[in-house]
Design a protein around this motif. Structure first.
Motif, PDB file in Angstrom:
ATOM      1  N   MET A 172     -66.649  21.564   7.572  1.00 39.44           N
ATOM      2  CA  MET A 172     -66.960  22.420   8.718  1.00 39.44           C
ATOM      3  C   MET A 172     -65.768  22.458   9.663  1.00 39.44           C
ATOM      4  N   VAL A 173     -65.590  23.597  10.306  1.00 43.03           N
ATOM      5  CA  VAL A 173     -64.553  23.763  11.319  1.00 43.03           C
ATOM      6  C   VAL A 173     -65.233  24.297  12.571  1.00 43.03           C
ATOM      7  N   ILE A 174     -64.911  23.687  13.710  1.00 44.19           N
ATOM      8  CA  ILE A 174     -65.459  24.124  14.994  1.00 44.19           C
ATOM      9  C   ILE A 174     -64.288  24.489  15.899  1.00 44.19           C
ATOM     10  N   ALA A 175     -64.329  25.706  16.444  1.00 45.88           N
ATOM     11  CA  ALA A 175     -63.248  26.184  17.309  1.00 45.88           C
ATOM     12  C   ALA A 175     -63.849  26.957  18.469  1.00 45.88           C
ATOM     13  N   LYS A 176     -63.091  27.021  19.557  1.00 43.82           N
ATOM     14  CA  LYS A 176     -63.535  27.777  20.716  1.00 43.82           C
ATOM     15  C   LYS A 176     -62.743  29.077  20.791  1.00 43.82           C
ATOM     16  N   THR A 177     -63.483  30.186  20.743  1.00 44.13           N
ATOM     17  CA  THR A 177     -62.859  31.499  20.835  1.00 44.13           C
ATOM     18  C   THR A 177     -63.195  32.118  22.188  1.00 44.13           C
ATOM     19  N   VAL A 178     -62.591  33.249  22.476  1.00 41.33           N
ATOM     20  CA  VAL A 178     -62.870  33.924  23.743  1.00 41.33           C
ATOM     21  C   VAL A 178     -64.322  34.401  23.808  1.00 41.33           C
ATOM     22  N   ASP A 179     -64.988  34.491  22.651  1.00 38.89           N
ATOM     23  CA  ASP A 179     -66.394  34.894  22.613  1.00 38.89           C
ATOM     24  C   ASP A 179     -67.343  33.708  22.590  1.00 38.89           C
ATOM     25  N   GLY A 180     -66.813  32.485  22.593  1.00 35.88           N
ATOM     26  CA  GLY A 180     -67.638  31.281  22.572  1.00 35.88           C
ATOM     27  C   GLY A 180     -67.241  30.376  21.416  1.00 35.88           C
ATOM     28  N   GLY A 215     -56.032  26.259  25.654  1.00 32.60           N
ATOM     29  CA  GLY A 215     -56.515  24.931  26.026  1.00 32.60           C
ATOM     30  C   GLY A 215     -57.807  24.546  25.339  1.00 32.60           C
ATOM     31  N   GLY A 216     -58.004  25.000  24.112  1.00 29.67           N
ATOM     32  CA  GLY A 216     -59.204  24.655  23.355  1.00 29.67           C
ATOM     33  C   GLY A 216     -58.967  23.454  22.453  1.00 29.67           C
ATOM     34  N   VAL A 217     -60.063  22.948  21.886  1.00 26.97           N
ATOM     35  CA  VAL A 217     -59.984  21.840  20.949  1.00 26.97           C
ATOM     36  C   VAL A 217     -60.588  22.303  19.630  1.00 26.97           C
ATOM     37  N   LEU A 218     -59.874  22.077  18.557  1.00 28.11           N
ATOM     38  CA  LEU A 218     -60.312  22.406  17.209  1.00 28.11           C
ATOM     39  C   LEU A 218     -60.791  21.122  16.549  1.00 28.11           C
ATOM     40  N   ARG A 219     -61.946  21.176  15.887  1.00 28.40           N
ATOM     41  CA  ARG A 219     -62.481  20.001  15.202  1.00 28.40           C
ATOM     42  C   ARG A 219     -62.718  20.372  13.741  1.00 28.40           C
ATOM     43  N   VAL A 220     -62.156  19.563  12.839  1.00 33.83           N
ATOM     44  CA  VAL A 220     -62.330  19.761  11.400  1.00 33.83           C
ATOM     45  C   VAL A 220     -63.122  18.575  10.876  1.00 33.83           C
ATOM     46  N   LYS A 221     -64.317  18.854  10.374  1.00 34.92           N
ATOM     47  CA  LYS A 221     -65.195  17.798   9.862  1.00 34.92           C
ATOM     48  C   LYS A 221     -64.968  17.650   8.364  1.00 34.92           C
ATOM     49  N   ARG A 222     -64.716  16.387   7.952  1.00 34.89           N
ATOM     50  CA  ARG A 222     -64.446  16.082   6.548  1.00 34.89           C
ATOM     51  C   ARG A 222     -65.364  14.963   6.094  1.00 34.89           C
TER      52      ARG A 222
END
Length: 133
Positions: free
Chosen positions: A22-30, A48-55
């Protein structure tokens, strides 16, 4: 279970590539969560967002991401960041110092857009490193 092929790049270098659940990212739409079989998407990443990659079986990969795009198609996720830094690479003391300087500048001049942007980036770097902000 199907996996995502993920690549995170900035103009300076390839930040990370590999398989993920799974990948979680913050976009301008949420915030967007991407799992295998996700519909094709093209999103603009926030500054200034944080990207999270779940492995599976490994700790999450976390990165501070400053603008750019995320593209999803055929279980492939491409993160094209204007600038990015893995949380494990963050110099926490330097990021805290940058945040303090930027906040002081913003307090002195509310219209200082550069300082506000620097504060946002420093907060993202600290969050990516696992620090409370």
């Amino acid at each position: 279970m199907a996996k995502l092929r993920v690549g995170v790049v900035s103009p300076e270098r390839e930040i990370w590539s590999g398989e993920a659940d799974m990948v979680i990212a913050k976009t301008v739409d949420g915030e967007i969560g991407i799992m295998p079989q996700h519909a094709p998407v093209l999103g603009v990443l926030v500054e200034g967002g944080v990207l999270r990659v779940k492995r599976e079986g490994e700790s999450d990969l976390v990165a501070a991401v400053h603008g750019g795009f995320i593209s999803v198609a055929d279980d492939e996720v491409s993160v094209l960041a204007e600038a990015a830094e893995l949380g494990s690479e963050v110099d926490v003391a330097a990021a805290r110092d940058a945040l303090d300087r930027a906040q002081a500048s913003v307090e002195a001049n509310q219209d200082d857009a550069d300082a506000a942007l620097e504060a946002k980036r420093a907060r993202a770097r600290l969050r990516a490193a696992g620090e409370e902000v």
